[in-house]
Design an enzyme around this catalytic site. Structure first.
Site, mmCIF file in Angstrom:
data_model
loop_
_atom_site.group_PDB
_atom_site.id
_atom_site.type_symbol
_atom_site.label_atom_id
_atom_site.label_comp_id
_atom_site.label_asym_id
_atom_site.label_seq_id
_atom_site.Cartn_x
_atom_site.Cartn_y
_atom_site.Cartn_z
ATOM 1 N N LYS A 130 47.433 35.080 45.924
ATOM 2 C CA LYS A 130 47.633 36.570 46.196
ATOM 3 C C LYS A 130 48.955 37.082 46.083
ATOM 4 C CE LYS A 130 45.589 39.425 49.598
ATOM 5 N NZ LYS A 130 44.772 39.558 50.718
ATOM 6 N N TRP A 146 44.378 39.804 43.953
ATOM 7 C CA TRP A 146 44.128 38.248 43.777
ATOM 8 C C TRP A 146 44.421 37.655 42.181
ATOM 9 C CZ3 TRP A 146 43.783 35.227 47.772
ATOM 10 C CH2 TRP A 146 43.306 35.749 48.921
#
Ligand code: ADP
Length: 537
Positions: free
Chosen positions: A431, A436
C-alpha cells in the site's frame, strides 16, 4: 420427483478397480539413485491390496489416519490407492516441514500409522518421543539401523495376500487429508472426500482443463504431499495416464534427464521449478522437450517470460492452473478459448485461468458486496463447489468463510468469460500512498530481464508513503545487471510510482516447503537487517 438413476457412490476404490482393469499395462516410473524402476498399473493396484491387508492386520480400521512421509515414488502411490479404498484416511505429511510443525500436525490429525521413506527416518527420529499416538512406523527402503521399532514396507506388502479389502463406503466419507503449509498462520487440516476427489479427477480429464488421458505420460514434479499431488495420482488411474515419479530429484538437471529419457507428454509443478528447468536447459544443445504437449505450472503466478521461453526455445505450451489446498486444488486452468489466434493465446495463458465446471466463483469488496465480473472491478475471490472445503479439521476459522463461500485471500478481477486474473495475495500487496501495488506483477516484469534468475517483491515501511516495494533479485550466473538498469528496464511496463527504489541482490531467495517464494522469510531477513538494501535516488 426422484430420478430413475442408480444410487452408486463415487468411491476411490472404483477408480482403483477401473485403472487396474482398463489400463493394466500402463506404467509407473520411479527415479532411484541407481536408475529408473517401473511397474504396471495392475501391479501397483495389486500391491495396494496387499498393503491394505497388511494395514488391516496391524489393526487399522475405518477412519483411522495413515500418514505418509514420502517422496514421489511408487510405494507412495500404493498408499494413495490403498488407504482411502480400505476406508481409512490418507494423511500426506510435508517432508520439508520443521520438526515442531511436523509433530504438531501428526498429533492434531491423530495419525495412527506412518509410512516413511528410509531417507526420511532421521526426521521422524527427532520427534518420535513427541508423537505417542502413532502405533506403527513402516519404512520404505533399506536402513542400516532403525532408531526405533519399525516394520519393513516391502516385506509387509509381499507377505500379505491381495484379496478384496475395499468395503462399501459413503461417498462423502473422508478419504485424504492435507494441511495447509502454514504461510498464513498455523497449518490447518483440509479433508477431501471420495466424492470430492472423484469430481476433481473427472474435471481434470476434461479437455477444457488439463485433459489427462491414456495418451499421456505425466511427470509429477509437484510433491505428493502438496494438495494430494494436485489430484494427479487419482486422475491418472482414472484416465490411464502413465506417471513418472521423480522421487527427491527435483532440480533442473535431473528433471531434464528424466524428460529426455522417459519422454513425458505432460508435466506438473510450481513455476520456480520450471524456471530452474529453463536455466538448466539454457546452454545445452542436446535438450529435446518435444514429447511434451504441455506443462502445467501452478501454485504461484506464472510470469509471461516463462511461457514465452518454453514456447520459443522448446516448442512447449505452458498452461497455468490456479488453486489452493482448500480447493483440491484445481479451480481454474488458463486454456485459451477456441478461436483465439496463436499470437493472442499468450494473453490467456498469463491469466490464472478460466473456472472449471462445478466451481462457482465471485469477487467481493471489503464489506462483502459482490462485484461485477467485468474484468475491471477488483476484489477478493470467493468460491463454492463440491471440491471446495467448507471448514477445517478440528479448528474454527469463521473469518475464512462468508455465507458458505470460501474466502481465498487472493485479490484480482474476473472477466465475463470466467477468466481469473490475480493481482496479488491480500497480504503481499503493497500500500503506497493509499493505492495498491501488485508485488506479483512487479516480480513478473523484473524476471523478464535476461540477467535476472528470480525476483521477489516485499513491502518496506515508508514514512511518507506508508509502504514502498523492495525488489530482491537473484542474478543469472554471468549477469552484472544493476538496480539502475532494472529500474530502466521495467519503467515502460509499469506505472511510474510502482517502480521500486529499494533493491537487494542476493544469492538465493528463500522458498517455502513446496518451492514458492517465501515472503515471510524475506520479511524476517529484512527485519533482522540481513538484507543489504540499495536505495536509488
Ligand atoms: P500456501 O498458502 O502455503 O502457498 P497453497 O499451496 O494452498 O498454500 O497456496 C494457495 C495459494 O497459491 C493461492 O491462494 C494463491 O495465492 C497462490 N496461487 C496458486 N496458483 C496461483 C496462480 N496461478 N497465480 C497466482 N497465485 C497462485
Amino acid at each position: 420427483m426422484r430420478s430413475t438413476m442408480q444410487d452408486a457412490p463415487l468411491l476411490i476404490r472404483d477408480i482403483v478397480r477401473h485403472g487396474q482393469w482398463m489400463y493394466a499395462d500402463k506404467q509407473v516410473f520411479t527415479a532411484t539413485p541407481t536408475g529408473v524402476v517401473q511397474a504396471s498399473f495392475a501391479t501397483v493396484a495389486e500391491r495396494a491390496q496387499r498393503l491394505a491387508a497388511a494395514l488391516t492386520a496391524l489393526g487399522v480400521r475405518r477412519d483411522d489416519r495413515v500418514a505418509t512421509l514420502m517422496w514421489n515414488n511408487q510405494a507412495h502411490m500404493e498408499a494413495y490407492l490403498a488407504v482411502p479404498s480400505m476406508g481409512a484416511i490418507l494423511h500426506t505429511l510435508n517432508v520439508r516441514l520443521f520438526a515442531d510443525q511436523l509433530a504438531y500436525i501428526i498429533n492434531h490429525a491423530e495419525d495412527r500409522v506412518i509410512i516413511v521413506d528410509a531417507s526420511l527416518v532421521p526426521l521422524l527420529a527427532r520427534i518420535k518421543d513427541r508423537i505417542p499416538g502413532v502405533a506403527h512406523f513402516i519404512v520404505n527402503g533399506p536402513i542400516d539401523e532403525a532408531p526405533f521399532d519399525v516394520l519393513d514396507y516391502q516385506a509387509l506388502v509381499s507377505e500379505n495376500e491381495p484379496g478384496d479389502h475395499w468395503p462399501d463406503l459413503e461417498e462423502t466419507d473422508a478419504a485424504v487429508m492435507c494441511y495447509t503449509s502454514g504461510t498464513t498462520g498455523d497449518p490447518k487440516g483440509v479433508v477431501y472426500s471420495h466424492r470430492s476427489i472423484w469430481l476433481h479427477s473427472l474435471a481434470s480429464t476434461s479437455a477444457n482443463s488439463i485433459a489427462l488421458s491414456d495418451r499421456d505420460r505425466c511427470l509429477l514434479v509437484v510433491p505428493m504431499f502438496h494438495v494430494a499431488a494436485w489430484g494427479a495420482v487419482y486422475t491418472a488411474f482414472m484416465a490411464g495416464s502413465e506417471l513418472i515419479m521423480p522421487q527427491m530429484f527435483l532440480q533442473g538437471e535431473p528433471l531434464l534427464e528424466m524428460m529426455t529419457q522417459l519422454r513425458p507428454t505432460t508435466a506438473l509443478g510450481v513455476p520456480t521449478i520450471w524456471n530452474d528447468v529453463l536455466r538448466a536447459a539454457g546452454g545445452r544443445s542436446d535438450v529435446d522437450l518435444s514429447s511434451l504437449r504441455m506443462i502445467l505450472a501452478g501454485g504461484a503466478a506464472v510470469p509471461r517470460f516463462m511461457i514465452e521461453a518454453f514456447r520459443e526455445r522448446h516448442g512447449v505450451d505452458v498452461l497455468q492452473g490456479w488453486g489452493m489446498t482448500e480447493t483440491s486444488p484445481l479451480v481454474a486452468v488458463s486454456m485459451p478459448p477456441a478461436g483465439v489466434s496463436p499470437e493472442h493465446e499468450i494473453d490467456y495463458r498469463v491469466k490464472a485461468g478460466r473456472v472449471m465446471a462445478g466451481v462457482q466463483i465471485r469477487i467481493t469488496d471489503e464489506d462483502g458486496a459482490v462485484l461485477a465480473a467485468d474484468g475491471v472491478a477488483t476484489g477478493e475471490f470467493e468460491l463454492r463447489g463440491p471440491w471446495i472445503t467448507a471448514s477445517y479439521f478440528g479448528v474454527d476459522a469463521p473469518e475464512l468463510f462468508r455465507d458458505g463461500w470460501l474466502r481465498t485471500g487472493d485479490i484480482g478481477t474476473l472477466d465475463p468469460h470466467g477468466f481469473m486474473v490475480i493481482t496479488d495475495r491480500a497480504k503481499d500487496m503493497i500500500k503506497s500512498g493509499g493505492e495498491w501495488i501488485s508485488s506479483m506483477e512487479l516480480e513478473a516484469t523484473v524476471m523478464g530481464h535476461d540477467g535476472v534468475f528470480e525476483a521477489a517483491v516485499i513491502a518496506v515501511a515508508d514514512d511518507r508513503w506508508q509502504e514502498r516495494p523492495l525488489c530482491v533479485v537473484v542474478r543469472t550466473p554471468d549477469s552484472t545487471v544493476s538496480a539502475e538498469e532494472l529500474r530502466a528496464f521495467i519503467g515502460p511496463s509499469v506505472a511510474k510510482w510502482w517502480v521500486p527504489e529499494h533493491w537487494s541482490f542476493v544469492e538465493a531467495i528463500p522458498k517455502t516447503s513446496v518451492g514458492k517464494f517465501d515472503k515471510r522469510a524475506l520479511r524476517r531477513l529484512l527485519a533482522e537487517g540481513q538484507l543489504e538494501v540499495e536505495t536509488l535516488g
